[in-house]
Design a protein around this motif. Structure first.
Motif, PDB file in Angstrom:
ATOM      1  N   ASP A 249      -4.893   0.162   2.759  1.00  0.00           N
ATOM      2  CA  ASP A 249      -5.951   1.023   3.275  1.00  0.00           C
ATOM      3  C   ASP A 249      -6.776   0.337   4.368  1.00  0.00           C
ATOM      4  O   ASP A 249      -7.010  -0.881   4.333  1.00  0.00           O
TER       5      ASP A 249
ATOM      6  N   LYS B 167      -4.385   4.577   3.109  1.00  0.00           N
ATOM      7  CA  LYS B 167      -5.235   5.581   3.746  1.00  0.00           C
ATOM      8  C   LYS B 167      -5.978   4.964   4.929  1.00  0.00           C
ATOM      9  O   LYS B 167      -6.278   3.781   4.959  1.00  0.00           O
ATOM     10  N   ASN B 168      -6.260   5.839   5.893  1.00  0.00           N
ATOM     11  CA  ASN B 168      -7.092   5.461   7.038  1.00  0.00           C
ATOM     12  C   ASN B 168      -6.529   4.263   7.789  1.00  0.00           C
ATOM     13  O   ASN B 168      -7.254   3.348   8.183  1.00  0.00           O
TER      14      ASN B 168
END
Length: 271
Positions: free
Chosen positions: A155, A135-136
């Motif tokens: 992440d 994520k991100n």
């Protein structure tokens, strides 16, 4: 010393809706792993990106240069260096090649420097190309990979512009790490006497490590937690936690200190 946070920038609402709709449509199309289907989707999208109109097969009356351009939008007519490697998996690379070609051509298109759109476009493509993307993850333009299927990015990582990630062996970029502009990370090495003899190894970055501008991490090297490879440095051996290395070959020039609050947070994250 002041600390500057990034500003939250966005396009206008109508453009944002269109951008996200386009990415979502491509995501659904690329979910079909058939290489021919992906190639047609990539060809049609690139034709519209570069020529501003739906795909039409080139005709005999078109100039030879125009015909060559249109044919080259189709990934099946393009040749990429990694697919010539003897250790490339034809099936795994074959289904990713249309997306890698689209990614490279998208970055060179008039839209390639639109950061808000580009970060989201590349994250979508990476979900279909990489072994894993967390994520991100923020990916800037010009990032290139070898196979894709041997690349893990966890992440909150950032891959800055014109980074080369040679995942011929395996590359794992752990949580919170950053690879700066023009850096190179390798996972294969050639025999000194016979260049066709290749050794593939796993190369690991982080967590929370930084590979800075124009630096190189050689195959099999592990840059440990909070490690930093300084600008232009060549890390040919492991980098210890919190060590800053620089030079060719890179050696420790400093050991980072960490604030008590950061130590507490790091301890809380450990299992």
């Amino acid at each position: 010393m002041p600390r500057y946070e990034y500003r939250n920038l966005k396009p206008q609402p109508d453009a944002e809706k269109l951008f996200l709709g386009w990415i979502d449509w491509l995501d659904k199309q690329f979910a079909n792993r058939d290489a021919d289907h992906r190639s047609v989707v990539a060809r049609d999208a690139l034709h519209q990106l570069y020529l501003g109109r739906p795909y039409v097969p080139p005709g005999a009356n078109d100039s030879l240069a125009h015909q060559a351009l249109v044919h080259s939008f189709d990934p099946r007519n393009a040749t990429l260096e990694p697919e010539s490697y003897g250790d490339a998996d034809p099936v795994r690379y074959g289904e990713r090649k249309p997306l890698i070609w689209f990614w490279m051509m998208y970055d060179r298109s008039p839209l390639g420097l639109n950061h808000w759109l580009g970060h989201r476009m590349r994250a979508m493509l990476a979900r279909h190309v990489f072994k894993h993307i967390g994520k991100n993850v923020k990916i800037f333009h010009g990032v290139e990979v070898s196979f894709g299927y041997n690349l893990t990015v966890e992440d909150n990582c950032t891959l800055h512009k014109y980074v080369l990630l040679d995942d011929r062996g395996e590359i794992i970029i752990h949580e919170g790490s950053s690879v700066s502009d023009y850096a190179n990370v390798y996972s294969h090495a050639h025999d000194l006497n016979d260049g066709m003899i290749v050794t593939n190894e796993s190369t690991e970055i982080g967590p929370r490590a930084r590979i800075t501008y124009h630096a190189t991490v050689m195959s099999g090297v592990k840059v440990a937690e909070h490690g930093i490879v300084g600008s232009m440095g060549v890390a040919s051996r492991n980098v210890e936690p919190f060590h800053i290395v620089a030079g060719i070959p890179a050696r420790t020039v400093k050991v980072k200190t960490i604030a008590p609050e950061a130590i507490r947070k790091a301890a809380e994250q450990k299992p």
